[in-house]
Design a protein around this motif. Structure first.
Motif, mmCIF file in Angstrom:
data_model
loop_
_atom_site.group_PDB
_atom_site.id
_atom_site.type_symbol
_atom_site.label_atom_id
_atom_site.label_comp_id
_atom_site.label_asym_id
_atom_site.label_seq_id
_atom_site.Cartn_x
_atom_site.Cartn_y
_atom_site.Cartn_z
ATOM 1 N N GLU A 57 15.010 -46.899 -53.822
ATOM 2 C CA GLU A 57 13.886 -46.021 -53.489
ATOM 3 C C GLU A 57 13.067 -45.709 -54.738
ATOM 4 O O GLU A 57 11.853 -45.574 -54.674
ATOM 5 N N GLN A 58 13.736 -45.598 -55.889
ATOM 6 C CA GLN A 58 13.034 -45.279 -57.140
ATOM 7 C C GLN A 58 12.023 -46.362 -57.493
ATOM 8 O O GLN A 58 10.912 -46.070 -57.921
ATOM 9 N N ILE A 59 12.396 -47.616 -57.297
ATOM 10 C CA ILE A 59 11.453 -48.702 -57.567
ATOM 11 C C ILE A 59 10.242 -48.587 -56.645
ATOM 12 O O ILE A 59 9.100 -48.717 -57.084
ATOM 13 N N LEU A 60 10.481 -48.296 -55.362
ATOM 14 C CA LEU A 60 9.371 -48.129 -54.422
ATOM 15 C C LEU A 60 8.476 -46.962 -54.843
ATOM 16 O O LEU A 60 7.243 -47.048 -54.757
ATOM 17 N N THR A 113 20.493 -55.252 -48.446
ATOM 18 C CA THR A 113 20.897 -54.579 -49.679
ATOM 19 C C THR A 113 19.657 -54.028 -50.372
ATOM 20 O O THR A 113 19.698 -53.712 -51.555
ATOM 21 N N THR A 114 18.567 -53.945 -49.629
ATOM 22 C CA THR A 114 17.304 -53.454 -50.173
ATOM 23 C C THR A 114 16.739 -52.371 -49.270
ATOM 24 O O THR A 114 17.213 -52.176 -48.150
ATOM 25 N N VAL A 115 15.730 -51.693 -49.786
ATOM 26 C CA VAL A 115 15.013 -50.692 -48.994
ATOM 27 C C VAL A 115 13.573 -51.156 -48.851
ATOM 28 O O VAL A 115 13.053 -51.873 -49.706
ATOM 29 N N GLY A 163 9.208 -54.672 -59.942
ATOM 30 C CA GLY A 163 10.465 -55.165 -59.398
ATOM 31 C C GLY A 163 10.574 -55.153 -57.887
ATOM 32 O O GLY A 163 11.673 -55.248 -57.343
ATOM 33 N N ALA A 164 9.444 -55.058 -57.211
ATOM 34 C CA ALA A 164 9.458 -55.057 -55.748
ATOM 35 C C ALA A 164 8.903 -56.378 -55.215
ATOM 36 O O ALA A 164 8.316 -57.165 -55.951
ATOM 37 N N ILE A 167 6.666 -53.336 -48.473
ATOM 38 C CA ILE A 167 7.216 -53.683 -49.777
ATOM 39 C C ILE A 167 8.714 -53.416 -49.748
ATOM 40 O O ILE A 167 9.195 -52.546 -49.011
ATOM 41 N N GLU A 168 9.444 -54.182 -50.534
ATOM 42 C CA GLU A 168 10.902 -54.135 -50.524
ATOM 43 C C GLU A 168 11.402 -54.130 -51.961
ATOM 44 O O GLU A 168 10.833 -54.803 -52.825
ATOM 45 N N ALA A 169 12.464 -53.346 -52.196
ATOM 46 C CA ALA A 169 13.038 -53.288 -53.546
ATOM 47 C C ALA A 169 14.515 -52.925 -53.461
ATOM 48 O O ALA A 169 15.028 -52.579 -52.388
ATOM 49 N N ALA A 170 15.175 -52.963 -54.601
ATOM 50 C CA ALA A 170 16.604 -52.658 -54.672
ATOM 51 C C ALA A 170 16.882 -51.167 -54.561
ATOM 52 O O ALA A 170 18.006 -50.777 -54.264
#
Length: 179
Positions: free
Chosen positions: A161-164, A73-75, A101-102, A156-159
């Protein structure tokens, strides 16, 4: 340690798997050794045997976890970084990632002799950073980036693409991101 109190072989490995399945956070080798009344080295060997038999166990800086086979559920994104290989700069880099948040999934370097060397980190917050920095300091271990003069990669992983994107922009602003 009384030998009759020790958990033996296959029963111990099955119990380790059960504990990892039930755990809500990583379990350290020392904690598993205490529970099974064997040495930490025996636990390391047990985990190696379990992994060789296909158990999806991941060793992280915080301890062992069982990797879930659920749909992600993450990118994720692999990023190339460069900075001095010192504790303070490393801490600053990690804080940028988690503050946006990553999660820092791993660190890797391209070693001229051994090729790709990767270490799982799973750093999700400032507490995890503190634990990582404390382990590096207390063991006097070298950072992987020391092997390559400061150049390294992170997954790195986040909820989203914007967070990345936000993480990468912040890392670039601080001069950490290689482009």
């Amino acid at each position: 340690m009384n030998n009759s109190d020790k958990m033996l072989g296959e029963a111990r490995r099955n119990q380790i798997l059960k504990w990892l399945e039930d755990a809500s956070s990583p379990l350290t080798g020392s904690e598993l050794a205490k529970r099974t009344k064997v040495s930490r080295q025996v636990i390391v060997q047990d985990v190696s045997l379990l992994k060789a038999k296909g158990s999806p166990i991941l060793a992280t800086a915080q301890g062992y976890i069982l990797v879930s086979a659920q749909a992600p559920t993450t990118v994720q994104r692999k990023i190339a970084c460069y900075h001095l290989s010192d504790i303070e700069t490393t801490q600053k880099e990690l804080q940028i990632v988690v503050d946006y948040g990553a999660t820092v999934v791993d660190v890797s370097v391209d070693h001229p002799i051994y090729g790709d060397l990767t270490a799982s980190l799973l750093i999700k917050n400032r507490y995890d950073i503190g634990q990582f920095i404390q382990k590096i300091s207390s063991t006097n271990a070298a950072l992987l980036s020391e092997l390559t003069g400061g150049t390294h990669m992170h997954t790195i992983e986040a909820a989203s693409e914007q967070i990345l994107e936000n993480v990468c922009e912040a890392l670039e602003k601080e001069g950490f991101l290689l482009s």
